[in-house]
Scaffold this active site. Sequence first.
Site, short mmCIF file in Angstrom:
data_model
loop_
_atom_site.label_atom_id
_atom_site.label_comp_id
_atom_site.label_asym_id
_atom_site.label_seq_id
_atom_site.Cartn_x
_atom_site.Cartn_y
_atom_site.Cartn_z
N VAL A 15 0.80 -1.29 0.02
CA VAL A 15 -0.02 -0.07 -0.04
C VAL A 15 0.72 1.26 -0.13
O VAL A 15 0.73 2.16 -0.65
CB VAL A 15 -1.06 -0.05 1.16
CG1 VAL A 15 -1.74 1.07 1.23
CG2 VAL A 15 -2.03 -1.26 1.19
N LYS A 107 -7.08 -2.03 9.56
CA LYS A 107 -8.34 -2.29 10.10
C LYS A 107 -8.40 -2.90 11.65
O LYS A 107 -9.10 -2.63 12.36
CB LYS A 107 -9.24 -3.43 9.21
CG LYS A 107 -8.48 -4.29 8.63
CD LYS A 107 -8.39 -4.34 7.25
CE LYS A 107 -7.13 -5.31 6.78
NZ LYS A 107 -7.09 -5.06 5.19
N VAL A 134 -11.69 -0.45 5.06
CA VAL A 134 -12.66 -1.05 5.08
C VAL A 134 -13.12 -1.34 3.58
O VAL A 134 -13.34 -0.30 2.94
CB VAL A 134 -14.04 -0.58 5.68
CG1 VAL A 134 -15.20 -1.44 5.49
CG2 VAL A 134 -13.73 0.03 7.12
N GLY A 136 -11.34 -1.77 0.97
CA GLY A 136 -10.38 -1.35 -0.01
C GLY A 136 -10.90 -0.13 -0.52
O GLY A 136 -10.92 1.11 -0.28
N ILE A 138 -13.48 0.86 -2.19
CA ILE A 138 -14.92 1.26 -2.21
C ILE A 138 -15.07 2.22 -0.95
O ILE A 138 -14.87 1.81 0.09
CB ILE A 138 -15.93 -0.12 -1.71
CG1 ILE A 138 -15.65 -1.29 -2.65
CG2 ILE A 138 -17.25 0.52 -1.85
CD1 ILE A 138 -16.56 -2.39 -2.30
N ASP A 203 -10.16 -10.80 9.36
CA ASP A 203 -10.13 -9.83 8.47
C ASP A 203 -11.56 -8.98 8.35
O ASP A 203 -11.53 -7.94 8.51
CB ASP A 203 -9.15 -10.22 7.06
CG ASP A 203 -9.27 -8.96 6.15
OD1 ASP A 203 -8.56 -7.88 6.53
OD2 ASP A 203 -9.93 -8.92 5.51
N LYS A 207 -13.39 -5.43 9.90
CA LYS A 207 -13.86 -4.49 8.81
C LYS A 207 -15.41 -4.46 9.19
O LYS A 207 -16.05 -3.31 9.32
CB LYS A 207 -14.06 -5.20 7.50
CG LYS A 207 -12.42 -5.11 6.93
CD LYS A 207 -12.47 -5.56 5.51
CE LYS A 207 -10.98 -5.97 4.97
NZ LYS A 207 -10.81 -6.64 3.81
N GLY A 304 -5.31 -4.64 -2.90
CA GLY A 304 -4.49 -4.27 -3.77
C GLY A 304 -3.96 -3.09 -3.56
O GLY A 304 -4.65 -2.10 -3.15
N1 LIG Z 1 -2.38 -5.03 1.00
C1 LIG Z 1 -3.58 -4.70 0.66
O1 LIG Z 1 -4.29 -5.00 -0.22
C2 LIG Z 1 -4.42 -3.79 1.84
C3 LIG Z 1 -5.68 -3.51 1.73
C4 LIG Z 1 -6.43 -2.81 2.60
C5 LIG Z 1 -5.72 -2.54 3.80
N2 LIG Z 1 -4.46 -3.01 4.09
C6 LIG Z 1 -3.80 -2.63 5.22
O2 LIG Z 1 -2.62 -1.59 4.82
C7 LIG Z 1 -1.73 -1.98 5.73
C8 LIG Z 1 -0.48 -2.10 5.01
O3 LIG Z 1 -0.38 -3.27 4.15
P1 LIG Z 1 0.74 -3.86 2.94
O4 LIG Z 1 -0.09 -4.84 2.44
O5 LIG Z 1 1.13 -2.70 2.53
O6 LIG Z 1 1.74 -4.48 4.14
P2 LIG Z 1 3.23 -4.80 3.88
O7 LIG Z 1 3.21 -4.83 2.31
O8 LIG Z 1 3.53 -5.71 4.56
O9 LIG Z 1 3.98 -3.67 4.17
C9 LIG Z 1 4.21 -3.12 5.47
C10 LIG Z 1 5.27 -2.15 5.44
O10 LIG Z 1 5.62 -1.80 6.90
C11 LIG Z 1 6.91 -1.64 7.15
N3 LIG Z 1 7.29 -1.99 8.60
C12 LIG Z 1 6.82 -2.98 9.19
N4 LIG Z 1 7.38 -2.95 10.44
C13 LIG Z 1 7.80 -1.78 10.79
C14 LIG Z 1 8.52 -0.96 11.63
N5 LIG Z 1 8.40 -1.35 12.73
N6 LIG Z 1 8.93 0.33 11.48
C15 LIG Z 1 8.64 0.82 10.15
N7 LIG Z 1 8.16 0.22 9.14
C16 LIG Z 1 7.69 -1.00 9.22
C17 LIG Z 1 7.37 -2.63 6.14
O11 LIG Z 1 8.84 -2.47 6.09
P3 LIG Z 1 9.80 -3.21 4.96
O12 LIG Z 1 9.16 -3.10 3.58
O13 LIG Z 1 11.37 -2.57 4.89
O14 LIG Z 1 9.83 -4.69 5.41
C18 LIG Z 1 6.72 -2.52 5.12
O15 LIG Z 1 7.14 -1.49 3.95
C19 LIG Z 1 -2.02 -2.80 6.70
O16 LIG Z 1 -2.67 -2.35 7.76
C20 LIG Z 1 -3.12 -3.55 5.99
O17 LIG Z 1 -4.01 -4.41 6.76
C21 LIG Z 1 -3.77 -3.65 3.14
#
Ligand SMILES: NC(=O)c1ccc[n+]([C@@H]2O[C@H](COP(=O)([O-])OP(=O)(O)OC[C@H]3O[C@@H](n4cnc5c(N)ncnc54)[C@H](OP(=O)(O)O)[C@@H]3O)[C@@H](O)[C@H]2O)c1
Length: 430
Positions: A15, A107, A134, A136, A138, A203, A207, A304
């Site tokens: 994200v 969430k 919640v 994504g 939408i 999850d 939401k 996504g």
């Molecule tokens: N992915 C989706 O489609 C989606 C959809 C809706 C909501 N979300 C929400 O969005 C949030 C992020 O999701 P994501 O999928 O982007 O996760 P992700 O790809 O796992 O990315 C997490 C990021 O946080 C960084 N991080 C982890 N621990 C850290 C710390 N202690 N200090 C600083 N940075 C730290 C990681 O660093 P490194 O890269 O250096 O390891 C990484 O860049 C979550 O709350 C998730 O529930 C995600």
Amino acid sequence: MGAPLRLGIAGLGTVGAAVLRLLAQNGDLLAERAGRAITVSAVSARHRGRDRGVDLQGFRWYDDPMALAADPEVDLVVELIGGADGPALALCQAALEAGKPVVTANKALLAHHGAALARLAEAHGVTIGFEAAVAGGIPIVKILREGLAGNRISRIYGILNGTCNHVLTTMRESGRDFDDVLAEAQRLGYAEADPSFDVDGIDAAHKLALLAALAFGCPPDFDSVYIEGIRHVSPLDIAFATEMGYRIKLLGVGRRTEHGLEQRVHPSMVRIGTPISQVEGVFNAVVAEGDQVGATLFAGRGAGGGPTASAVVADIADIARGASLPALGVPSSALQDLPPAPMERHYGAYYFRLMVVDQPGVLADVAACLREHEVSIESLIQRARNPLEPVPIVLTTHETFEAQMTGALARIAALPTVLEPPRMIRIETL
Ligand SMILES: NC(=O)c1ccc[n+]([C@@H]2O[C@H](COP(=O)([O-])OP(=O)(O)OC[C@H]3O[C@@H](n4cnc5c(N)ncnc54)[C@H](OP(=O)(O)O)[C@@H]3O)[C@@H](O)[C@H]2O)c1
């Protein structure tokens, strides 16, 4: 144009990197709409050297995300780390305490700490945006908080997890079983290496707790959500559902009842032809039923990078324009605790499947158990006769209380001719 709004972004994963890409691609358009430029001052993630496919030059780097809250050149903190506690919570608290608004996609954090964070934001005269948390892409938070503000909502429900919907859709289309389809989804990147948050319903429950808070004006109450995932859904049940005119979906449902607030996530049968039954694959959808507007359905991509960044940036744009709505739709002092309705008091129709020995008298025994618990049968399918072989019997019931249904199923499970624990799926009347 006003002074630029300067962001500090913590988390540069799926994200976070997508937010940076969106700002680079559509920054001009966004500045026009927000009335001021939106710039990035600083970023933070764990691994500085990681290639994220985005240019980080020109942004200050912090190993410790807490530094974003203290940086005087950061006006707004964007939290995209994830996790209900730990650094995400500490960063949001520090930012709000420093009088900086927060935008997050998290969430889990909001479902557990939403009311406390909303209070903290208000105490410091700022807001916390969580559109991306919640469904994504939408814009359902905005819809509930603003678009449907004139409505009393009676029920809100939706397909809130794209991984589960993809798995259920693929199982139906291919006739393959859960484990096989999940393994393929993991290979294709539609499911996490550890899929339990998704397939066990956690999850979706996060939401749902947020949707219910917005719809009913209560604090998010994750602990009161009844949760059942999709691991036990079998191809046989999906085939019977189709035969009976239903699709099986993992629904999150929030409903006001005379017994309190019902919040439940579980596989549900929905009539083929209803709008929600047609939402397939990785798509999400939410239906809100308002006393003035009736039922409204919103569908789109629930996860996504692009869709989630779209929602993150919508919150940023609102804050850039000076909007500062209460995070949960009403001031936190007006949030009302609603008593959770116990699942035993859930009133609805049920599907259940038994594997029985094919011999005379089995159906009469099953019917007797149902009669004993005052459960009335709506329909029945009994399959091919293979004397003394296990055969499925499938029944649907008229509306009844869950306590009566579980009581009857416990008696049925104990019958010597019933070979496996009964499989029960709730039917959602739409
Ligand atoms: N992915 C989706 O489609 C989606 C959809 C809706 C909501 N979300 C929400 O969005 C949030 C992020 O999701 P994501 O999928 O982007 O996760 P992700 O790809 O796992 O990315 C997490 C990021 O946080 C960084 N991080 C982890 N621990 C850290 C710390 N202690 N200090 C600083 N940075 C730290 C990681 O660093 P490194 O890269 O250096 O390891 C990484 O860049 C979550 O709350 C998730 O529930 C995600």
